[in-house]
Design a protein around this motif. Structure first.
Motif, PDB file in Angstrom:
ATOM      1  N   PHE A  55       0.835  -1.203   0.000  1.00 18.95           N
ATOM      2  CA  PHE A  55       0.000   0.000   0.000  1.00 18.95           C
ATOM      3  C   PHE A  55       0.868   1.250   0.000  1.00 18.95           C
ATOM      4  CE2 PHE A  55      -4.358  -1.433   1.849  1.00 18.95           C
ATOM      5  CZ  PHE A  55      -4.398  -2.481   0.945  1.00 18.95           C
ATOM      6  N   LEU A  56       1.867   1.267   0.877  1.00 15.22           N
ATOM      7  CA  LEU A  56       2.751   2.426   0.961  1.00 15.22           C
ATOM      8  C   LEU A  56       3.491   2.641  -0.351  1.00 15.22           C
ATOM      9  CD1 LEU A  56       4.226   1.864   4.527  1.00 15.22           C
ATOM     10  CD2 LEU A  56       2.407   3.448   3.877  1.00 15.22           C
ATOM     11  N   GLY A  57       3.917   1.548  -0.976  1.00 12.28           N
ATOM     12  CA  GLY A  57       4.613   1.640  -2.250  1.00 12.28           C
ATOM     13  C   GLY A  57       3.744   2.196  -3.361  1.00 12.28           C
ATOM     14  N   ALA A  58       2.429   1.978  -3.265  1.00 10.36           N
ATOM     15  CA  ALA A  58       1.495   2.497  -4.277  1.00 10.36           C
ATOM     16  C   ALA A  58       1.186   3.968  -4.069  1.00 10.36           C
ATOM     17  CB  ALA A  58       0.204   1.677  -4.256  1.00 10.36           C
ATOM     18  N   GLY A  59       1.501   4.496  -2.874  1.00 13.87           N
ATOM     19  CA  GLY A  59       1.249   5.912  -2.621  1.00 13.87           C
ATOM     20  C   GLY A  59       0.317   6.207  -1.470  1.00 13.87           C
ATOM     21  N   VAL A  60      -0.144   5.169  -0.763  1.00 12.85           N
ATOM     22  CA  VAL A  60      -0.969   5.382   0.431  1.00 12.85           C
ATOM     23  C   VAL A  60      -0.060   5.860   1.561  1.00 12.85           C
ATOM     24  CG1 VAL A  60      -2.405   4.236   2.170  1.00 12.85           C
ATOM     25  CG2 VAL A  60      -2.684   3.670  -0.257  1.00 12.85           C
ATOM     26  N   ASP A  61      -0.507   6.859   2.316  1.00 10.95           N
ATOM     27  CA  ASP A  61       0.293   7.430   3.408  1.00 10.95           C
ATOM     28  C   ASP A  61      -0.028   6.830   4.765  1.00 10.95           C
ATOM     29  OD1 ASP A  61       1.782   9.666   1.986  1.00 10.95           O
ATOM     30  OD2 ASP A  61      -0.287  10.181   1.481  1.00 10.95           O
ATOM     31  N   CYS A  62      -1.268   6.398   4.961  1.00  9.86           N
ATOM     32  CA  CYS A  62      -1.701   5.878   6.253  1.00  9.86           C
ATOM     33  C   CYS A  62      -2.745   4.799   6.022  1.00  9.86           C
ATOM     34  CB  CYS A  62      -2.284   7.003   7.110  1.00  9.86           C
ATOM     35  SG  CYS A  62      -3.050   6.456   8.645  1.00  9.86           S
ATOM     36  N   ILE A  63      -2.683   3.730   6.830  1.00  8.57           N
ATOM     37  CA  ILE A  63      -3.623   2.614   6.739  1.00  8.57           C
ATOM     38  C   ILE A  63      -4.366   2.511   8.064  1.00  8.57           C
ATOM     39  CG2 ILE A  63      -3.886   0.131   6.374  1.00  8.57           C
ATOM     40  CD1 ILE A  63      -1.003   0.346   5.021  1.00  8.57           C
ATOM     41  N   THR A  64      -5.683   2.637   8.032  1.00 11.75           N
ATOM     42  CA  THR A  64      -6.491   2.449   9.231  1.00 11.75           C
ATOM     43  C   THR A  64      -7.071   1.039   9.247  1.00 11.75           C
ATOM     44  OG1 THR A  64      -8.376   3.452   8.085  1.00 11.75           O
ATOM     45  CG2 THR A  64      -7.052   4.884   9.497  1.00 11.75           C
ATOM     46  N   LEU A  65      -7.425   0.592  10.449  1.00 13.08           N
ATOM     47  CA  LEU A  65      -7.941  -0.769  10.622  1.00 13.08           C
ATOM     48  C   LEU A  65      -9.305  -0.704  11.311  1.00 13.08           C
ATOM     49  CD1 LEU A  65      -4.588  -2.467  11.734  1.00 13.08           C
ATOM     50  CD2 LEU A  65      -5.580  -2.395   9.427  1.00 13.08           C
ATOM     51  N   GLY A  66      -9.706  -1.803  11.963  1.00  7.84           N
ATOM     52  CA  GLY A  66     -11.009  -1.859  12.616  1.00  7.84           C
ATOM     53  C   GLY A  66     -11.123  -3.100  13.464  1.00  7.84           C
ATOM     54  N   ASN A  67     -12.295  -3.743  13.422  1.00  3.74           N
ATOM     55  CA  ASN A  67     -12.515  -4.910  14.275  1.00  3.74           C
ATOM     56  C   ASN A  67     -11.706  -6.126  13.842  1.00  3.74           C
ATOM     57  OD1 ASN A  67     -14.549  -4.599  12.102  1.00  3.74           O
ATOM     58  ND2 ASN A  67     -15.192  -6.640  12.732  1.00  3.74           N
ATOM     59  N   HIS A  68     -11.154  -6.113  12.625  1.00  4.61           N
ATOM     60  CA  HIS A  68     -10.292  -7.217  12.179  1.00  4.61           C
ATOM     61  C   HIS A  68      -8.803  -6.865  12.281  1.00  4.61           C
ATOM     62  CE1 HIS A  68     -13.641  -9.650  10.856  1.00  4.61           C
ATOM     63  NE2 HIS A  68     -14.088  -8.679  10.077  1.00  4.61           N
ATOM     64  N   SER A  69      -8.471  -5.880  13.090  1.00  8.83           N
ATOM     65  CA  SER A  69      -7.092  -5.392  13.176  1.00  8.83           C
ATOM     66  C   SER A  69      -6.074  -6.495  13.385  1.00  8.83           C
ATOM     67  CB  SER A  69      -6.960  -4.376  14.326  1.00  8.83           C
ATOM     68  OG  SER A  69      -7.681  -3.200  14.065  1.00  8.83           O
ATOM     69  N   PHE A  70      -6.400  -7.460  14.229  1.00  5.54           N
ATOM     70  CA  PHE A  70      -5.411  -8.460  14.641  1.00  5.54           C
ATOM     71  C   PHE A  70      -5.789  -9.873  14.198  1.00  5.54           C
ATOM     72  CE2 PHE A  70      -5.142  -4.950  17.773  1.00  5.54           C
ATOM     73  CZ  PHE A  70      -3.872  -4.508  17.427  1.00  5.54           C
ATOM     74  N   ASP A  71      -6.628  -9.987  13.159  1.00  6.08           N
ATOM     75  CA  ASP A  71      -6.973 -11.318  12.661  1.00  6.08           C
ATOM     76  C   ASP A  71      -5.763 -12.024  12.063  1.00  6.08           C
ATOM     77  OD1 ASP A  71      -9.501 -10.695  13.466  1.00  6.08           O
ATOM     78  OD2 ASP A  71     -10.477 -11.123  11.558  1.00  6.08           O
ATOM     79  N   TYR A 103       1.156  13.050  11.001  1.00  5.97           N
ATOM     80  CA  TYR A 103       2.032  12.832   9.856  1.00  5.97           C
ATOM     81  C   TYR A 103       2.439  14.163   9.243  1.00  5.97           C
ATOM     82  CZ  TYR A 103      -0.021   8.158  10.209  1.00  5.97           C
ATOM     83  OH  TYR A 103      -0.448   6.934  10.675  1.00  5.97           O
ATOM     84  N   GLU A 104       3.516  14.130   8.478  1.00  6.51           N
ATOM     85  CA  GLU A 104       3.960  15.321   7.746  1.00  6.51           C
ATOM     86  C   GLU A 104       3.967  15.005   6.264  1.00  6.51           C
ATOM     87  OE1 GLU A 104       7.952  18.091   7.416  1.00  6.51           O
ATOM     88  OE2 GLU A 104       7.273  17.497   9.412  1.00  6.51           O
ATOM     89  N   THR A 105       3.361  15.867   5.467  1.00 11.80           N
ATOM     90  CA  THR A 105       3.316  15.668   4.030  1.00 11.80           C
ATOM     91  C   THR A 105       4.634  16.117   3.393  1.00 11.80           C
ATOM     92  OG1 THR A 105       2.494  17.861   3.425  1.00 11.80           O
ATOM     93  CG2 THR A 105       0.854  16.234   4.136  1.00 11.80           C
ATOM     94  N   ALA A 106       4.745  15.861   2.098  1.00 14.30           N
ATOM     95  CA  ALA A 106       5.943  16.277   1.362  1.00 14.30           C
ATOM     96  C   ALA A 106       6.098  17.792   1.365  1.00 14.30           C
ATOM     97  CB  ALA A 106       5.879  15.751  -0.075  1.00 14.30           C
ATOM     98  N   LYS A 107       4.984  18.515   1.548  1.00 14.17           N
ATOM     99  CA  LYS A 107       5.029  19.969   1.588  1.00 14.17           C
ATOM    100  C   LYS A 107       5.246  20.515   3.004  1.00 14.17           C
ATOM    101  CE  LYS A 107       1.853  20.368  -2.348  1.00 14.17           C
ATOM    102  NZ  LYS A 107       0.485  20.803  -2.770  1.00 14.17           N
ATOM    103  N   GLY A 108       5.392  19.614   3.970  1.00 11.83           N
ATOM    104  CA  GLY A 108       5.609  20.037   5.340  1.00 11.83           C
ATOM    105  C   GLY A 108       4.336  20.308   6.130  1.00 11.83           C
ATOM    106  N   GLU A 109       3.171  19.973   5.574  1.00 10.42           N
ATOM    107  CA  GLU A 109       1.913  20.159   6.295  1.00 10.42           C
ATOM    108  C   GLU A 109       1.672  18.980   7.237  1.00 10.42           C
ATOM    109  OE1 GLU A 109      -0.740  22.515   3.007  1.00 10.42           O
ATOM    110  OE2 GLU A 109      -0.035  20.497   2.513  1.00 10.42           O
ATOM    111  N   ARG A 110       0.989  19.254   8.348  1.00  9.38           N
ATOM    112  CA  ARG A 110       0.770  18.246   9.382  1.00  9.38           C
ATOM    113  C   ARG A 110      -0.658  17.711   9.293  1.00  9.38           C
ATOM    114  NH1 ARG A 110       1.728  22.490  13.893  1.00  9.38           N
ATOM    115  NH2 ARG A 110       0.384  23.497  12.333  1.00  9.38           N
ATOM    116  N   VAL A 111      -0.765  16.370   9.227  1.00 11.40           N
ATOM    117  CA  VAL A 111      -2.065  15.713   9.118  1.00 11.40           C
ATOM    118  C   VAL A 111      -2.246  14.758  10.296  1.00 11.40           C
ATOM    119  CG1 VAL A 111      -3.579  14.286   7.695  1.00 11.40           C
ATOM    120  CG2 VAL A 111      -1.969  15.864   6.598  1.00 11.40           C
TER     121      VAL A 111
END
Length: 276
Positions: A55-71, A103-111
């Motif tokens: 996912f990160l290699g494709a360009g995703v910056d953050c991955i969220t999970l849920g009730n299956h976090s630790f399956d 997180y910090e973006t490539a432009k230095g913005e904080r998310v």
């Protein structure tokens, strides 16, 4: 800032949609930050470290999970060293990983990204509203961060809507996940937060919420145990929500994104299909 949230990625078909569409979306929408819910990415249940890296290699910056976090049991280990992977922050104290990160973006913005899980018709975790209140108090929009994204992983639409109004004006985007069906209520709430009750699924919609149809139908009609659920593996639709924020971090534009597969295609106004 330009943000994209991608709904629950299911199985191999959903992962293929991420690999196919995210690089082009990042380029053509001039995206600053991309979040994807990945709790169903590994065979429909959980996530592995290898998939997270894909996912990160494709360009995703953050991955969220849920009730299956630790399956996938390896998540109990790798999540400790993976700040780009967030499990719900209202898990009990001592649960591996983290539920929010700046997180910090490539432009230095904080998310700021927060993951929280509802309690209606789901496992009884700690109070999600108290968890969000605490995090927003520690990292307020416009002061400690330039944008804030809240993934509300919940079964009940009422709980998602309540959480969105609770955080309205304090986050850039409050987005529902978990039910795997995109809702038609994307909008900007009265105090400036972009919202959609459910972002939908990134997976094969010729299915029962991402799973091959036969076994779910058999269980509904026979009410007996059977084979394990298997993710459907046909052409996937990437479903998500695009948000553009103003200088104050609040939303000024919101639009659905649907690409590929069997659902009607959608991109923000001014963009042309196909995305390449």
């Amino acid at each position: 800032m330009r943000l994209l949230f991608i709904g629950d990625v299911v199985g191999r078909a959903g992962r293929a949609a991420i690999a196919e569409h995210v690089p082009a979306l990042r380029r053509q929408l001039d995206l600053d930050f991309i979040v994807a819910n990945g709790e169903n990415a590994a065979g429909g249940l959980g996530i592995t470290e290898t998939i997270a890296q894909e996912f990160l290699g494709a360009g995703v910056d953050c991955i969220t999970l849920g009730n299956h976090s630790f399956d996938q049991r390896e998540a109990l280990v790798f999540i400790e060293r993976a700040p780009h992977v967030l499990r719900p922050m209202n898990y009990p104290a001592g649960t591996p990983g983290r539920g929010a990160w700046l997180y910090e973006t490539a432009k230095g913005e904080r998310v700021l990204v927060m993951s929280v899980m509802g309690r209606v018709f789901m496992d009884a975790l700690d109070d999600p509203f108290a968890a969000v209140e605490k995090e927003l108090g520690a990292c307020p929009l416009g002061l400690a961060c330039d944008a804030a994204i809240l993934d509300i992983h919940a079964e009940a639409s009422s709980e998602k809507q309540a959480m969105a109004h609770f955080s309205d004006g304090r986050v850039s985007l409050a987005i529902g996940t978990h039910t795997h069906v995109p809702t038609a209520d994307w909008r900007i709430l009265p105090h400036g937060t972009a919202y959609q009750t459910d972002a939908g699924m990134t997976g094969d919609y010729d299915s029962v919420i991402g799973m091959d149809k036969e076994e779910p139908i058999r269980r509904f009609t026979r009410k007996t145990p059977g084979a394990r659920f298997e993710p459907a593996d046909g052409p996937a639709t990437l479903c998500g929500l695009f948000v553009e924020t103003g200088a104050d971090g609040l939303a000024k534009r919101v639009a659905p994104v649907r690409l590929g597969g069997g659902l009607g295609q959608a991109v923000p106004e001014g963009m042309a299909l196909p995305i390449r």
